[in-house]
Write a protein that holds these residues in place. Structure first.
Motif, PDB file in Angstrom:
ATOM      1  N   LEU A  15       0.831  -1.212   0.000  1.00 16.04           N
ATOM      2  CA  LEU A  15       0.000   0.000   0.000  1.00 16.04           C
ATOM      3  C   LEU A  15       0.864   1.259   0.000  1.00 16.04           C
ATOM      4  O   LEU A  15       0.554   2.235  -0.691  1.00 16.04           O
ATOM      5  CB  LEU A  15      -0.928  -0.002   1.219  1.00 16.04           C
ATOM      6  CG  LEU A  15      -2.046  -1.029   1.201  1.00 16.04           C
ATOM      7  CD1 LEU A  15      -2.671  -1.160   2.575  1.00 16.04           C
ATOM      8  CD2 LEU A  15      -3.085  -0.658   0.166  1.00 16.04           C
ATOM      9  N   LEU A  16       1.940   1.244   0.772  1.00 15.03           N
ATOM     10  CA  LEU A  16       2.860   2.378   0.808  1.00 15.03           C
ATOM     11  C   LEU A  16       3.524   2.589  -0.549  1.00 15.03           C
ATOM     12  O   LEU A  16       3.572   3.714  -1.059  1.00 15.03           O
ATOM     13  CB  LEU A  16       3.912   2.152   1.897  1.00 15.03           C
ATOM     14  CG  LEU A  16       4.962   3.236   2.064  1.00 15.03           C
ATOM     15  CD1 LEU A  16       4.317   4.558   2.473  1.00 15.03           C
ATOM     16  CD2 LEU A  16       5.996   2.801   3.097  1.00 15.03           C
ATOM     17  N   ALA A  17       4.019   1.513  -1.158  1.00 17.88           N
ATOM     18  CA  ALA A  17       4.659   1.619  -2.471  1.00 17.88           C
ATOM     19  C   ALA A  17       3.668   2.085  -3.535  1.00 17.88           C
ATOM     20  O   ALA A  17       4.002   2.908  -4.399  1.00 17.88           O
ATOM     21  CB  ALA A  17       5.266   0.273  -2.865  1.00 17.88           C
ATOM     22  N   TRP A  18       2.442   1.576  -3.466  1.00 18.73           N
ATOM     23  CA  TRP A  18       1.399   1.965  -4.404  1.00 18.73           C
ATOM     24  C   TRP A  18       1.141   3.468  -4.293  1.00 18.73           C
ATOM     25  O   TRP A  18       1.050   4.164  -5.301  1.00 18.73           O
ATOM     26  CB  TRP A  18       0.158   1.161  -4.110  1.00 18.73           C
ATOM     27  CG  TRP A  18      -1.051   1.414  -4.972  1.00 18.73           C
ATOM     28  CD1 TRP A  18      -1.146   2.218  -6.064  1.00 18.73           C
ATOM     29  CD2 TRP A  18      -2.338   0.838  -4.806  1.00 18.73           C
ATOM     30  NE1 TRP A  18      -2.408   2.181  -6.584  1.00 18.73           N
ATOM     31  CE2 TRP A  18      -3.159   1.337  -5.826  1.00 18.73           C
ATOM     32  CE3 TRP A  18      -2.861  -0.047  -3.891  1.00 18.73           C
ATOM     33  CZ2 TRP A  18      -4.488   0.977  -5.951  1.00 18.73           C
ATOM     34  CZ3 TRP A  18      -4.190  -0.406  -4.024  1.00 18.73           C
ATOM     35  CH2 TRP A  18      -4.995   0.097  -5.049  1.00 18.73           C
ATOM     36  N   HIS A  19       1.034   3.956  -3.068  1.00 21.31           N
ATOM     37  CA  HIS A  19       0.745   5.370  -2.874  1.00 21.31           C
ATOM     38  C   HIS A  19       1.901   6.249  -3.356  1.00 21.31           C
ATOM     39  O   HIS A  19       1.673   7.269  -4.008  1.00 21.31           O
ATOM     40  CB  HIS A  19       0.424   5.673  -1.409  1.00 21.31           C
ATOM     41  CG  HIS A  19      -0.042   7.070  -1.217  1.00 21.31           C
ATOM     42  ND1 HIS A  19      -1.304   7.489  -1.579  1.00 21.31           N
ATOM     43  CD2 HIS A  19       0.598   8.174  -0.752  1.00 21.31           C
ATOM     44  CE1 HIS A  19      -1.436   8.769  -1.332  1.00 21.31           C
ATOM     45  NE2 HIS A  19      -0.289   9.212  -0.828  1.00 21.31           N
ATOM     46  N   VAL A  20       3.127   5.870  -3.030  1.00 18.98           N
ATOM     47  CA  VAL A  20       4.283   6.668  -3.465  1.00 18.98           C
ATOM     48  C   VAL A  20       4.402   6.655  -4.989  1.00 18.98           C
ATOM     49  O   VAL A  20       4.676   7.690  -5.606  1.00 18.98           O
ATOM     50  CB  VAL A  20       5.575   6.172  -2.782  1.00 18.98           C
ATOM     51  CG1 VAL A  20       6.810   6.821  -3.393  1.00 18.98           C
ATOM     52  CG2 VAL A  20       5.520   6.460  -1.286  1.00 18.98           C
ATOM     53  N   ALA A  21       4.167   5.505  -5.613  1.00 20.90           N
ATOM     54  CA  ALA A  21       4.212   5.435  -7.075  1.00 20.90           C
ATOM     55  C   ALA A  21       3.106   6.273  -7.706  1.00 20.90           C
ATOM     56  O   ALA A  21       3.318   6.932  -8.739  1.00 20.90           O
ATOM     57  CB  ALA A  21       4.106   3.982  -7.533  1.00 20.90           C
TER      58      ALA A  21
END
Length: 168
Positions: A15-21
């Motif tokens: 979820l964190l990687a998705w949001h940053v991307a």
């Protein structure tokens, strides 16, 4: 209290990687106005902090929803690890030590819950808030950096609650 598994941490990091991307404006745009672009991360960060609070020190209906969300995330992540990359399910990731919320801190979390519900329904940042809270629930009980952030957040909410309720 439900403890996070490697699958739950994987879901939180996903979820964190998705949001940053999704947020990433590009190097050129980030160099031209870093403060403006960093400000777009604030709704996610605030919701992440809220998610950490709900999974760590809150009981009742709010705590039950957070624990259930963590349990489902653990299960989804474990299934993804087993069937996706051939890992093992059910391994508990290192649990963080946390500072429980005081009665006044719990009152602040209840107020924050009402605010989060309204904001997630009324603003353009609703997806960011939901994703941030879910990520906070998944990473709030991990022993990594996310777990260490839980203690200062709990201290701040307890302090705010003592100050607010002490004024009445």
């Amino acid at each position: 209290m439900t403890f996070v598994t490697y699958g739950g941490v994987t879901v939180g990091l996903l979820l964190l990687a998705w949001h940053v991307a999704d947020w990433w404006p590009g190097t050129k745009a980030l160099r031209s106005s870093p403060a403006q672009h960093a400000a777009y991360l604030l709704p996610f960060l605030l919701a992440w902090s809220y998610g950490v609070l709900t999974v760590l020190g809150v009981g009742g209906l709010i705590g039950w929803v957070a624990d259930t969300t963590l349990w489902i995330s653990n299960w989804l992540g474990d299934v993804a690890l087993v069937w996706g990359v051939g890992g093992q399910a059910g391994q508990t990731a290192g649990a963080a030590r946390y500072l429980p919320l005081t009665q006044a801190g719990g009152g602040i979390v209840l107020i924050l819950t009402a605010v989060m519900i309204v904001l997630s329904r009324k603003t353009r940042y609703g997806v960011d808030l939901k994703r941030g809270a879910w990520c906070g629930v998944c990473l709030g009980t991990s022993a990594g950096v996310a777990g260490f952030a839980a203690a200062p957040i709990a201290v701040a909410v307890n302090w705010l609650g003592d100050g607010l309720y002490g004024a009445f």
